[in-house]
Every structure is written in C-alpha cells, then in structure tokens.
Motif scaffolding. Structure first.
Motif, PDB file in Angstrom:
ATOM      1  N   LEU A 134       0.849  -1.178   0.000  1.00 17.47           N
ATOM      2  CA  LEU A 134       0.000   0.000   0.000  1.00 17.47           C
ATOM      3  C   LEU A 134       0.890   1.234   0.000  1.00 17.47           C
ATOM      4  O   LEU A 134       1.809   1.345   0.804  1.00 17.47           O
ATOM      5  CB  LEU A 134      -0.905   0.012   1.234  1.00 17.47           C
ATOM      6  N   LEU A 135       0.613   2.164  -0.915  1.00 21.25           N
ATOM      7  CA  LEU A 135       1.427   3.365  -1.051  1.00 21.25           C
ATOM      8  C   LEU A 135       0.520   4.578  -1.135  1.00 21.25           C
ATOM      9  O   LEU A 135      -0.334   4.662  -2.022  1.00 21.25           O
ATOM     10  CB  LEU A 135       2.287   3.289  -2.315  1.00 21.25           C
ATOM     11  N   PHE A 136       0.685   5.512  -0.209  1.00 23.12           N
ATOM     12  CA  PHE A 136      -0.010   6.788  -0.273  1.00 23.12           C
ATOM     13  C   PHE A 136       0.900   7.778  -0.980  1.00 23.12           C
ATOM     14  O   PHE A 136       2.098   7.852  -0.687  1.00 23.12           O
ATOM     15  CB  PHE A 136      -0.333   7.308   1.131  1.00 23.12           C
ATOM     16  N   TYR A 137       0.347   8.558  -1.905  1.00 17.12           N
ATOM     17  CA  TYR A 137       1.148   9.534  -2.639  1.00 17.12           C
ATOM     18  C   TYR A 137       0.276  10.698  -3.085  1.00 17.12           C
ATOM     19  O   TYR A 137      -0.949  10.601  -3.125  1.00 17.12           O
ATOM     20  CB  TYR A 137       1.836   8.880  -3.842  1.00 17.12           C
ATOM     21  N   LEU A 138       0.930  11.804  -3.407  1.00 19.20           N
ATOM     22  CA  LEU A 138       0.228  12.972  -3.932  1.00 19.20           C
ATOM     23  C   LEU A 138       0.196  12.882  -5.447  1.00 19.20           C
ATOM     24  O   LEU A 138       1.184  12.538  -6.081  1.00 19.20           O
ATOM     25  CB  LEU A 138       0.941  14.270  -3.524  1.00 19.20           C
ATOM     26  N   LYS A 139      -0.952  13.222  -6.006  1.00 19.05           N
ATOM     27  CA  LYS A 139      -1.092  13.188  -7.460  1.00 19.05           C
ATOM     28  C   LYS A 139      -1.546  14.563  -7.915  1.00 19.05           C
ATOM     29  O   LYS A 139      -2.658  14.996  -7.617  1.00 19.05           O
ATOM     30  CB  LYS A 139      -2.115  12.122  -7.860  1.00 19.05           C
ATOM     31  N   ASN A 140      -0.661  15.248  -8.629  1.00 21.04           N
ATOM     32  CA  ASN A 140      -0.972  16.588  -9.093  1.00 21.04           C
ATOM     33  C   ASN A 140      -1.844  16.537 -10.345  1.00 21.04           C
ATOM     34  O   ASN A 140      -1.567  15.764 -11.257  1.00 21.04           O
ATOM     35  CB  ASN A 140       0.305  17.362  -9.403  1.00 21.04           C
ATOM     36  N   PRO A 141      -2.892  17.361 -10.405  1.00 23.85           N
ATOM     37  CA  PRO A 141      -3.697  17.441 -11.634  1.00 23.85           C
ATOM     38  C   PRO A 141      -2.870  17.979 -12.794  1.00 23.85           C
ATOM     39  O   PRO A 141      -1.785  18.533 -12.605  1.00 23.85           O
ATOM     40  CB  PRO A 141      -4.822  18.412 -11.270  1.00 23.85           C
ATOM     41  N   LYS A 142      -3.377  17.848 -14.013  1.00 20.57           N
ATOM     42  CA  LYS A 142      -2.639  18.292 -15.193  1.00 20.57           C
ATOM     43  C   LYS A 142      -2.300  19.772 -15.140  1.00 20.57           C
ATOM     44  O   LYS A 142      -1.206  20.182 -15.464  1.00 20.57           O
ATOM     45  CB  LYS A 142      -3.442  18.006 -16.461  1.00 20.57           C
ATOM     46  N   ASN A 143      -3.252  20.586 -14.757  1.00 24.46           N
ATOM     47  CA  ASN A 143      -3.034  22.035 -14.764  1.00 24.46           C
ATOM     48  C   ASN A 143      -2.651  22.546 -13.377  1.00 24.46           C
ATOM     49  O   ASN A 143      -2.925  23.688 -13.042  1.00 24.46           O
ATOM     50  CB  ASN A 143      -4.281  22.751 -15.276  1.00 24.46           C
ATOM     51  N   TYR A 144      -1.968  21.724 -12.584  1.00 22.81           N
ATOM     52  CA  TYR A 144      -1.588  22.094 -11.225  1.00 22.81           C
ATOM     53  C   TYR A 144      -0.515  23.173 -11.237  1.00 22.81           C
ATOM     54  O   TYR A 144       0.455  23.090 -11.972  1.00 22.81           O
ATOM     55  CB  TYR A 144      -1.057  20.868 -10.484  1.00 22.81           C
ATOM     56  N   GLN A 145      -0.735  24.216 -10.413  1.00 22.38           N
ATOM     57  CA  GLN A 145       0.274  25.259 -10.271  1.00 22.38           C
ATOM     58  C   GLN A 145       0.733  25.382  -8.829  1.00 22.38           C
ATOM     59  O   GLN A 145       1.923  25.382  -8.559  1.00 22.38           O
ATOM     60  CB  GLN A 145      -0.262  26.576 -10.792  1.00 22.38           C
ATOM     61  N   LYS A 146      -0.196  25.500  -7.895  1.00 25.22           N
ATOM     62  CA  LYS A 146       0.152  25.504  -6.481  1.00 25.22           C
ATOM     63  C   LYS A 146      -1.103  25.239  -5.669  1.00 25.22           C
ATOM     64  O   LYS A 146      -2.205  25.252  -6.186  1.00 25.22           O
ATOM     65  CB  LYS A 146       0.808  26.820  -6.062  1.00 25.22           C
ATOM     66  N   GLY A 147      -0.902  24.973  -4.378  1.00 18.59           N
ATOM     67  CA  GLY A 147      -2.014  24.650  -3.506  1.00 18.59           C
ATOM     68  C   GLY A 147      -2.014  23.179  -3.132  1.00 18.59           C
ATOM     69  O   GLY A 147      -1.115  22.429  -3.496  1.00 18.59           O
ATOM     70  N   PRO A 148      -3.040  22.763  -2.388  1.00 17.87           N
ATOM     71  CA  PRO A 148      -3.078  21.359  -1.963  1.00 17.87           C
ATOM     72  C   PRO A 148      -3.326  20.411  -3.123  1.00 17.87           C
ATOM     73  O   PRO A 148      -4.027  20.725  -4.073  1.00 17.87           O
ATOM     74  CB  PRO A 148      -4.232  21.320  -0.959  1.00 17.87           C
ATOM     75  N   ALA A 149      -2.726  19.242  -3.025  1.00 18.79           N
ATOM     76  CA  ALA A 149      -2.878  18.195  -4.039  1.00 18.79           C
ATOM     77  C   ALA A 149      -3.609  17.015  -3.394  1.00 18.79           C
ATOM     78  O   ALA A 149      -3.446  16.751  -2.206  1.00 18.79           O
ATOM     79  CB  ALA A 149      -1.517  17.746  -4.545  1.00 18.79           C
ATOM     80  N   PRO A 150      -4.418  16.296  -4.175  1.00 16.92           N
ATOM     81  CA  PRO A 150      -5.140  15.157  -3.607  1.00 16.92           C
ATOM     82  C   PRO A 150      -4.213  13.995  -3.249  1.00 16.92           C
ATOM     83  O   PRO A 150      -3.210  13.756  -3.910  1.00 16.92           O
ATOM     84  CB  PRO A 150      -6.121  14.758  -4.710  1.00 16.92           C
ATOM     85  N   ILE A 151      -4.578  13.285  -2.182  1.00 13.02           N
ATOM     86  CA  ILE A 151      -3.819  12.130  -1.730  1.00 13.02           C
ATOM     87  C   ILE A 151      -4.463  10.883  -2.327  1.00 13.02           C
ATOM     88  O   ILE A 151      -5.657  10.660  -2.165  1.00 13.02           O
ATOM     89  CB  ILE A 151      -3.805  12.033  -0.192  1.00 13.02           C
ATOM     90  N   TYR A 152      -3.662  10.081  -3.013  1.00 14.70           N
ATOM     91  CA  TYR A 152      -4.127   8.845  -3.631  1.00 14.70           C
ATOM     92  C   TYR A 152      -3.494   7.650  -2.937  1.00 14.70           C
ATOM     93  O   TYR A 152      -2.475   7.778  -2.259  1.00 14.70           O
ATOM     94  CB  TYR A 152      -3.766   8.807  -5.116  1.00 14.70           C
ATOM     95  N   LEU A 153      -4.093   6.497  -3.151  1.00 19.49           N
ATOM     96  CA  LEU A 153      -3.586   5.249  -2.599  1.00 19.49           C
ATOM     97  C   LEU A 153      -3.410   4.255  -3.733  1.00 19.49           C
ATOM     98  O   LEU A 153      -4.302   4.086  -4.560  1.00 19.49           O
ATOM     99  CB  LEU A 153      -4.573   4.678  -1.580  1.00 19.49           C
ATOM    100  N   ARG A 154      -2.237   3.610  -3.790  1.00 19.75           N
ATOM    101  CA  ARG A 154      -1.969   2.577  -4.792  1.00 19.75           C
ATOM    102  C   ARG A 154      -1.838   1.238  -4.076  1.00 19.75           C
ATOM    103  O   ARG A 154      -1.049   1.098  -3.148  1.00 19.75           O
ATOM    104  CB  ARG A 154      -0.694   2.874  -5.560  1.00 19.75           C
ATOM    105  N   ILE A 155      -2.641   0.280  -4.521  1.00 18.52           N
ATOM    106  CA  ILE A 155      -2.588  -1.088  -4.005  1.00 18.52           C
ATOM    107  C   ILE A 155      -1.853  -1.924  -5.046  1.00 18.52           C
ATOM    108  O   ILE A 155      -2.228  -1.918  -6.216  1.00 18.52           O
ATOM    109  CB  ILE A 155      -4.004  -1.658  -3.799  1.00 18.52           C
ATOM    110  N   THR A 156      -0.812  -2.634  -4.627  1.00 19.48           N
ATOM    111  CA  THR A 156      -0.047  -3.477  -5.539  1.00 19.48           C
ATOM    112  C   THR A 156      -0.036  -4.905  -5.012  1.00 19.48           C
ATOM    113  O   THR A 156       0.332  -5.146  -3.863  1.00 19.48           O
ATOM    114  CB  THR A 156       1.397  -2.971  -5.676  1.00 19.48           C
ATOM    115  N   VAL A 157      -0.462  -5.825  -5.875  1.00 16.41           N
ATOM    116  CA  VAL A 157      -0.427  -7.254  -5.561  1.00 16.41           C
ATOM    117  C   VAL A 157       0.165  -7.958  -6.780  1.00 16.41           C
ATOM    118  O   VAL A 157      -0.407  -7.921  -7.862  1.00 16.41           O
ATOM    119  CB  VAL A 157      -1.830  -7.816  -5.261  1.00 16.41           C
TER     120      VAL A 157
END
Length: 117
Positions: free
Chosen positions: A7-30
């Motif tokens: 399980l990996l939590f990471y920030l994923k910036n939108p395409k047109n991201y310039q500054k401000g908060p970024a959403p936190i995503y979770l990647r499940i790998t099996v």
C-alpha cells in the motif's frame, strides 16, 4: 497461498496544477498488478513526507489526516485478510472492491424490471 500486498499513499498533481493542496491517492499493488483510489483528502506538497506516506506537521488537522490514512490502510489489510480467509482470488482490484464504498453498483429491482420491459 501467500501474496504480498503493498500500500502506497502519494500525492497526485492534476494536469493544470500550479500551487495549492494536491489530492492524496492510494496505490494497491499485488504481484505487480496495481489499482488506485482516492482518499478524499488533500495536502500541501511541502508538508508531504513521501518516504512515510504521511503528512508532517504537529497541527491537529494534520493528525486527523494521518489517522484517517492509517484507518484506510487498516481497512484494506482487513479486506485482504478476509479474502485470504475465504480462499478467494486475491488481486489489487478485488481488494479495492472489498474496501467499503467501492465496488459494483447495486441495481434496484424496479430498474431491473424497467430494463427487462
């Protein structure tokens, strides 16, 4: 059968991201298969600790975000344990679908009848 889950939590910036908060995503790998889902929380990139996969700060709001991420992690590990206990196929998608709030959409009886007619 033993399967390794990551399980990996990471920030994923939108395409047109310039500054401000970024959403936190979770990647499940099996077994090299990946599934991603959003946590519904955001974080400033300067406060994100990529190694720990958590937010770094001593504020109460940050503590609640880290507790929320820990809760998600525990629910996914419980879903993995339930799949192992049931002897079901274990993949990143099945673990993601076992997580509460994610999965196939339930159809109501009236909608099924309307489609049939």
């Amino acid at each position: 059968m033993k399967t390794k889950i990551s399980l990996l939590f990471y920030l994923k910036n939108p395409k047109n991201y310039q500054k401000g908060p970024a959403p936190i995503y979770l990647r499940i790998t099996v077994e090299s298969k990946k599934a991603e889902l959003t946590t519904g929380r955001e974080c400033e990139p300067s406060r994100w600790n990529a190694v720990a996969g958590r937010v770094t700060c001593a504020k109460e709001a940050v503590k609640s975000v880290n507790a929320y991420l820990g809760n998600i992690e525990q629910q996914l590990l419980d879903a993995h344990a339930a799949l192992v206990r049931d002897g079901a196929l274990i993949s990143a998608e099945t673990i993601k679908n076992k997580y509460p709030g994610v999965g196939p959409k339930q159809r109501l009886l009236m909608a099924v009848i309307a489609d049939h007619n």
